[in-house]
Design an enzyme around this catalytic site. Sequence first.
Site, PDB file in Angstrom:
ATOM      1  CG  HIS A 179      -2.176   0.876   1.108  1.00 42.43           C
ATOM      2  ND1 HIS A 179      -2.002   1.982   0.035  1.00 42.43           N
ATOM      3  CD2 HIS A 179      -3.259   1.170   1.976  1.00 42.43           C
ATOM      4  CE1 HIS A 179      -3.152   2.649   0.374  1.00 42.43           C
ATOM      5  NE2 HIS A 179      -4.025   2.065   1.188  1.00 42.43           N
ATOM      6  CG  HIS A 182      -5.416   5.982  -1.037  1.00 42.24           C
ATOM      7  ND1 HIS A 182      -6.082   4.851  -0.989  1.00 42.24           N
ATOM      8  CD2 HIS A 182      -5.599   6.329  -2.261  1.00 42.24           C
ATOM      9  CE1 HIS A 182      -6.423   4.613  -2.076  1.00 42.24           C
ATOM     10  NE2 HIS A 182      -5.866   5.530  -3.065  1.00 42.24           N
ATOM     11  CE1 TYR A 184      -4.085   5.640   5.843  1.00 39.90           C
ATOM     12  CE2 TYR A 184      -4.414   4.804   3.830  1.00 39.90           C
ATOM     13  CZ  TYR A 184      -5.093   5.366   4.947  1.00 39.90           C
ATOM     14  OH  TYR A 184      -6.346   5.583   5.224  1.00 39.90           O
TER      15      TYR A 184
END
Length: 375
Positions: A179, A182, A184
């Site tokens: 990930h 977004h 993070y």
Amino acid sequence: MTVTPAESSRAAGILSRPVSINGLTVPNRIVMAPMTRMFSPGGVPGDDVVSYYSRRAAAGVGLIVTEGTYVGHDSAGQSDRVPRFHGEEQLAGWAKVAEAVHAAGGTIVPQLWHIGMVRKAGEPPYADAPAVGPSGIRPDGTEGTGKAMTQQDLDDVIAAFAEAAAAAERIGFDGVELHGAHGYLIDQFLWAGTNRRTDAYGGDPVARTKFAAEIVAAVREAVSPEFPVIFRYSQWKQDAYDARLAETPEELESILTPLAAAGVDAFHASTRRYWLPEFDGSDLNLAGWTKKLTGKPAITVGSVGLDGDFLRGFMGEGAPVKGIDNLLDRLESEEFDLVAVGRALLQDPEWAAKVLAGRFDDVKPYDAAALKTLS
């Protein structure tokens, strides 16, 4: 939504084609997008989680990307109900998920996640853990209560991702997704808005990619050569929807090239609306540019099958069904390779089966109340 038999046949033909990501053959072009659920008390996925994913695999989803799962670093998350991808009980639960998805005919990868400076002080599962990030700056531009990462912090997080990836292969998953989107942790390094470092991990776009590339390389080293590594990234952030990592294709290439070289097998390019062009002078969306610049398989995502931005769904708004002719045109022209579906699959576990069978009239509009059930 009225669809002619010819249109139904075209959708089935285009979406049902298998595709390869390194050593994995995905049976069709439909991906379940990762969606945070908070249905795993103690970070352990239970029988309801097994059912949730296997039900969608049985209904024709080719590749499932799980909700974000915390890697084994105390600062990785801020909820004791978000699943973790470390610990004996947690991994045993995930092994059951992978087994059930395979029994239903699907493939599955966990999304490995560290939230970085998004973490709030005192939150579980490890209340004393500080928020960490490249420069101690939150994605909204404010200085948080956390700290800028030391070299030891960087090494620890890199190791945590590698250990989680190795665990994923060991317990039967088909690959991993990192990930990097977004706002993070990984994205906090990629974005100039949160990365103010003056060492080797900060500066120009290539330097800001160093941390992400080191995670990819460590993951690649920890798993078999044919085990797929997918990297999800975005321009937008949770607190900055107009943020951009790259203003031009050249800038984007400078970010993606080191990641591909480090071992990324496919990119998952997250946008809010997949049909919007990414740069002036071209109709290509972010996934299209990603594939063009790297030559790697690309997954597109963003309000697929629905008329309305997914962020409004989290504010309680529904969304009517939207046709997918534009999506099929792009898949047919090989602009990108797979399409990730979020809310439509959240609302309707049978979405893939209906679309693959041409049963568009049976597709349900999105009801925001589905966020409360998630069955």
